[in-house]
Design an enzyme around this catalytic site. Sequence first.
Site, PDB file in Angstrom:
ATOM      1  N   GLY A 127     -21.384   6.070  11.260  1.00  0.00           N
ATOM      2  CA  GLY A 127     -20.284   6.562  10.432  1.00  0.00           C
ATOM      3  C   GLY A 127     -20.047   5.653   9.246  1.00  0.00           C
ATOM      4  N   ALA A 128     -19.913   6.267   8.061  1.00  0.00           N
ATOM      5  CA  ALA A 128     -19.731   5.485   6.835  1.00  0.00           C
ATOM      6  C   ALA A 128     -18.463   5.906   6.104  1.00  0.00           C
ATOM      7  CB  ALA A 128     -20.955   5.630   5.933  1.00  0.00           C
TER       8      ALA A 128
ATOM      9  N   ARG B 118       1.292   9.260  14.659  1.00  0.00           N
ATOM     10  CA  ARG B 118       0.961   8.275  13.639  1.00  0.00           C
ATOM     11  C   ARG B 118       1.887   8.427  12.432  1.00  0.00           C
ATOM     12  NH1 ARG B 118      -1.756   8.555   9.027  1.00  0.00           N
ATOM     13  NH2 ARG B 118      -2.948  10.453   9.384  1.00  0.00           N
TER      14      ARG B 118
ATOM     15  N   SER C  58      -3.101   5.454   8.797  1.00  0.00           N
ATOM     16  CA  SER C  58      -4.512   5.725   9.114  1.00  0.00           C
ATOM     17  C   SER C  58      -5.405   4.845   8.252  1.00  0.00           C
ATOM     18  CB  SER C  58      -4.854   7.190   8.893  1.00  0.00           C
ATOM     19  OG  SER C  58      -4.585   7.560   7.561  1.00  0.00           O
ATOM     20  N   LEU C  59      -5.108   4.755   6.956  1.00  0.00           N
ATOM     21  CA  LEU C  59      -5.954   3.927   6.094  1.00  0.00           C
ATOM     22  C   LEU C  59      -5.794   2.449   6.444  1.00  0.00           C
ATOM     23  CD1 LEU C  59      -5.770   5.684   2.588  1.00  0.00           C
ATOM     24  CD2 LEU C  59      -7.341   6.051   4.486  1.00  0.00           C
TER      25      LEU C  59
ATOM     26  N   HIS D 255      -4.126  17.651  11.758  1.00  0.00           N
ATOM     27  CA  HIS D 255      -4.499  16.674  10.751  1.00  0.00           C
ATOM     28  C   HIS D 255      -5.176  15.434  11.327  1.00  0.00           C
ATOM     29  CE1 HIS D 255      -4.257  14.503   7.000  1.00  0.00           C
ATOM     30  NE2 HIS D 255      -3.456  13.587   7.480  1.00  0.00           N
TER      31      HIS D 255
ATOM     32  N   GLY E 261     -16.124   2.310   9.058  1.00  0.00           N
ATOM     33  CA  GLY E 261     -17.539   1.958   9.137  1.00  0.00           C
ATOM     34  C   GLY E 261     -17.960   1.093   7.963  1.00  0.00           C
TER      35      GLY E 261
ATOM     36  N   HIS F 119       0.164  17.875  10.513  1.00  0.00           N
ATOM     37  CA  HIS F 119       0.750  17.417   9.248  1.00  0.00           C
ATOM     38  C   HIS F 119       1.698  18.491   8.754  1.00  0.00           C
ATOM     39  CE1 HIS F 119       1.218  16.016   5.165  1.00  0.00           C
ATOM     40  NE2 HIS F 119       0.564  14.911   5.455  1.00  0.00           N
TER      41      HIS F 119
ATOM     42  N   LEU G  58      -4.793  19.894   2.703  1.00  0.00           N
ATOM     43  CA  LEU G  58      -3.687  18.934   2.792  1.00  0.00           C
ATOM     44  C   LEU G  58      -2.908  18.786   1.483  1.00  0.00           C
ATOM     45  CD1 LEU G  58      -2.296  16.538   4.373  1.00  0.00           C
ATOM     46  CD2 LEU G  58      -4.054  15.084   3.377  1.00  0.00           C
TER      47      LEU G  58
ATOM     48  N   GLN H 121      -1.785  15.175  15.711  1.00  0.00           N
ATOM     49  CA  GLN H 121      -0.757  15.279  14.689  1.00  0.00           C
ATOM     50  C   GLN H 121      -0.908  16.556  13.876  1.00  0.00           C
ATOM     51  OE1 GLN H 121      -0.431  12.398  11.081  1.00  0.00           O
ATOM     52  NE2 GLN H 121       1.328  12.084  12.395  1.00  0.00           N
TER      53      GLN H 121
ATOM     54  N   THR I 109      -0.220  15.932   0.309  1.00  0.00           N
ATOM     55  CA  THR I 109       0.245  14.635   0.806  1.00  0.00           C
ATOM     56  C   THR I 109       1.755  14.565   1.008  1.00  0.00           C
ATOM     57  OG1 THR I 109       0.407  12.280   0.338  1.00  0.00           O
ATOM     58  CG2 THR I 109       0.348  13.716  -1.556  1.00  0.00           C
ATOM     59  N   GLU I 110       2.118  13.766   2.031  1.00  0.00           N
ATOM     60  CA  GLU I 110       3.509  13.404   2.251  1.00  0.00           C
ATOM     61  C   GLU I 110       4.057  12.632   1.050  1.00  0.00           C
ATOM     62  OE1 GLU I 110       4.084  12.255   6.372  1.00  0.00           O
ATOM     63  OE2 GLU I 110       4.937  10.405   5.623  1.00  0.00           O
TER      64      GLU I 110
ATOM     65  N   ARG J 282       6.210  12.543  11.024  1.00  0.00           N
ATOM     66  CA  ARG J 282       5.540  13.835  10.869  1.00  0.00           C
ATOM     67  C   ARG J 282       5.788  14.784  12.036  1.00  0.00           C
ATOM     68  NH1 ARG J 282      -0.186  11.770   8.224  1.00  0.00           N
ATOM     69  NH2 ARG J 282       0.693  11.399   6.161  1.00  0.00           N
TER      70      ARG J 282
ATOM     71  N   PHE K 181       7.298   6.594   2.080  1.00  0.00           N
ATOM     72  CA  PHE K 181       6.516   7.491   2.914  1.00  0.00           C
ATOM     73  C   PHE K 181       7.254   7.752   4.222  1.00  0.00           C
ATOM     74  CE2 PHE K 181       2.278   9.354   3.470  1.00  0.00           C
ATOM     75  CZ  PHE K 181       1.877   9.470   2.162  1.00  0.00           C
TER      76      PHE K 181
ATOM     77  N   ASP L 189     -18.055  13.555  16.963  1.00  0.00           N
ATOM     78  CA  ASP L 189     -19.381  13.169  17.470  1.00  0.00           C
ATOM     79  C   ASP L 189     -19.317  11.909  18.342  1.00  0.00           C
ATOM     80  OD1 ASP L 189     -20.276  15.328  16.081  1.00  0.00           O
ATOM     81  OD2 ASP L 189     -21.072  14.186  14.387  1.00  0.00           O
TER      82      ASP L 189
ATOM     83  N   GLU M 211     -10.473   6.575  13.239  1.00  0.00           N
ATOM     84  CA  GLU M 211      -9.849   7.681  13.971  1.00  0.00           C
ATOM     85  C   GLU M 211     -10.501   7.933  15.324  1.00  0.00           C
ATOM     86  OE1 GLU M 211      -9.004  11.056  11.532  1.00  0.00           O
ATOM     87  OE2 GLU M 211      -8.363  12.302  13.203  1.00  0.00           O
TER      88      GLU M 211
END
Lengths: 588, 231
Positions: A14-15, A398, A403-404, A353, A19, A242, A252, A240, A254-255, A286, A119, A221, A387
């Site tokens: 995963g990139a 969350r 998440s970021l 989400h 990752g 969203h 999406l 979640q 954004t919030e 959320r 946020f 995966d 995730e």
Amino acid sequence: MTLPVRKFDAVIVGAGGSGLRAALELSHSGLRVAVLTKVFPTRSHTVAAQGGIGAALGNMGEDSWLWHMYDTIKGSDYLGDQDAIEFMCRMAPEVVIELEHYGMPFDRNENGTIYQRPFGGHSANFGEKPVQRSSCAADRTGHAMLHTLYQRNVQAKTQFFVEWMALDLVRAPDGQVLGVTALEMETGDIVLFQAKATLFATGGAGRIFASSTNAFINTGDGLGMAARAGLPLEDMEFWQFHPTGVAGAGVLITEGVRGEGGYLLNKSGERFMERYAPTMKDLASRDVVSRAMATEIKEGRGVGEHADHVLLKLDHLGLETIEKRLPGIREIAIKFANVDPVKEPIPVVPTVHYQMGGIPTNFHGEVVTPMNGNLEAPVPGFYAAGECGCASIHGANRLGTNSLTDLLVMGKSAGQAMIEFIRKGGIAHRELPAGAGDLSLARVARLDGQAGGEDVHEVRSEIQRTMQAHCGVFRFPDLLQHGVDKIRALSGRVARTQIRDKSRVFNTARVEALELDNLIETARATMVSALARQESRGAHDRSDFHKRDDVNWLKHTLWFRDGDRLEYKPVHLKPLTVESFEPKARVY
Amino acid sequence: MKFRIQRFDPDRDAKPYFKEYDLEPGPSDRMLLDALVRIKAMDDSLALRRSCREGVCGSDAMSINGKNGLACTTKLADLPNVVTLRPLAGLPIIRDLVVDMTLFFQQYHSVKPYVIDDDPMPERERLQTPGEREQLDGLYECILCACCSTSCPSFWWNPDKFVGPAGLLQAYRFIADSRDKATNERLDDLEDPYRLFRCHTIMNCVDVCPKGLNPTLAIGRIRELLVKRAV
């Protein structure tokens, strides 16, 4: 038949954000690392994140990591592990500053520091009032972050295997993870990537639902591979929704729209969040906002021909703010909702989400599983971040931006833990067990040989419709029981899928069939775990058990594929250095 | 609607051919990608790339009735009844609508797409004024879909030597960044009859960019800097 083997010190699957962040640690350490990714790195789903990265930089006024920690624990409905949460919130400012040093095009304040916006669920002084904690690049934060991390990896000369799909984990008889098998999409070749340390950074599985903000590639995966290898999945009942997916399209919004001052309206034009969350209003957590929206719709106060959505109003922010802070949202609303938000509100509906659960890890990113009486025994050589991992930072719900933050903190932490593990282990790779790779070869051989059978597209659609109808914002016992039966029946159909395309070259029919093997494990884990949890907590809302039950259910679910077995383990209520935050009623 | 899609599988086909599909879009089929997903459900051998389905990952670029665009943000309602789809031009075809983007990414990598600043980093963020940050708008948003470079005749002729509009847009993104300390080296690298100067301002790139970016303008800015540096 034995597979060709390629040896690396570390393999990352995963990139996306986590990752790539882990890859930077490993590349800088001088170890040999391979990053396998089924799409070119900048196509990973991190690219779609919009609103920002949560970190108590304090650029807009007073803030502290302890307040961030409190908000995250409260947001998690007290299911989050407090040691992992303390770790993330303390590390957050450092990884955001690092990202700036990597070249991230953050928005700026007049004094040159990074701009931060309010946020959902982020507050000052333990819930007193909203705080500006989300560092952003307009409403394209994920895009800017993913490209920046990729660019740094180009500079670090990280070795990528692009459009390689990982198929299965390779484990030694004692359980140690020795690498993965992977399919090169362009040629159809299968290769065993042998590694001293293997990291899953495979993202979420939002595609188990019919309506999702997630990309096509988010098929769980890593979760499927872990489950097939006998490892549990943690807290999979927590998904979640969203609050603001574009009605009908699922894309999406954004919030950050609400962070910048937008708000939700029902059919009477009422700003209904004031009733549900008097202090935080539209910036409540959320799960709270999504439930409020679903309640408005259920009680007949929805908007539109079928009264099936509500409206997100932001025209009062003015053209200048929208163009400067929310340009991507304007583009999306015009394209996918046919409205220009400078003039009209956007029709929105709660949309799947994010998966709070995943492969169980500690905050070093080491995968842990029950073994010999230890509920959290590390699996040597195996790591998960982002995730697909469950540290558990997000518990039952969350917070936006976390998440970021999680990708950066856990990606870095896992990378460092892998370096330490590899250096301790010496030069040689462990010997591969006989028959390593047989499972993958058998899966692909079955697909190639299967004549007559189930259609991949149909079975996938049926899984998605089932999850949507039986495991939504509000959950009912009969629907869940029925859902478990249906998903189990669908498991049988997944085992009999056929593909008509037998070409070796870029065979996406084969890829989609192999993805389905992962999707079904995630769906089953979700449905079975949701039926078992007899309480309402965070994103899991049961009509028959309407309250949170800390006496019986302040614990993590562990689902095992074999026989849909469930085990439970305690929540880490003890942080690293500070006092515990005791569970209490959650009011916004 | 009728979809004429260029097909080619090197395992089976001697050369590319067109296959036609009839499909009546349903009420939930808004974008071209929705139609392609339904076509793929009928014929699983059709190969294409797709991921985010909202125009931000850059996977599903293709030639749509002769003009490059993203399938996921091209509205079916805006298309005529017959839609012809081809892979992006100028890059080798792997299969059907999937092209080999190696040369495209090599050119992107060749501009050193990262901030170069060898000074020790401060403890906090490097400061940048909102005005300095604004210089990156219209540049950093690139999604590397290759719509621009594969509609550029100069790139078709010299994909190995001409950086192309996407790569040059990113070259300028780092020149324009107040935090980058390598402007001179970057200009040296681009001062070359091929790397930069193959751009003949045909402006196909501007016409097709699904994000509304303007590589020609960025290329012009680089040229201006080269002129300024020379005098």
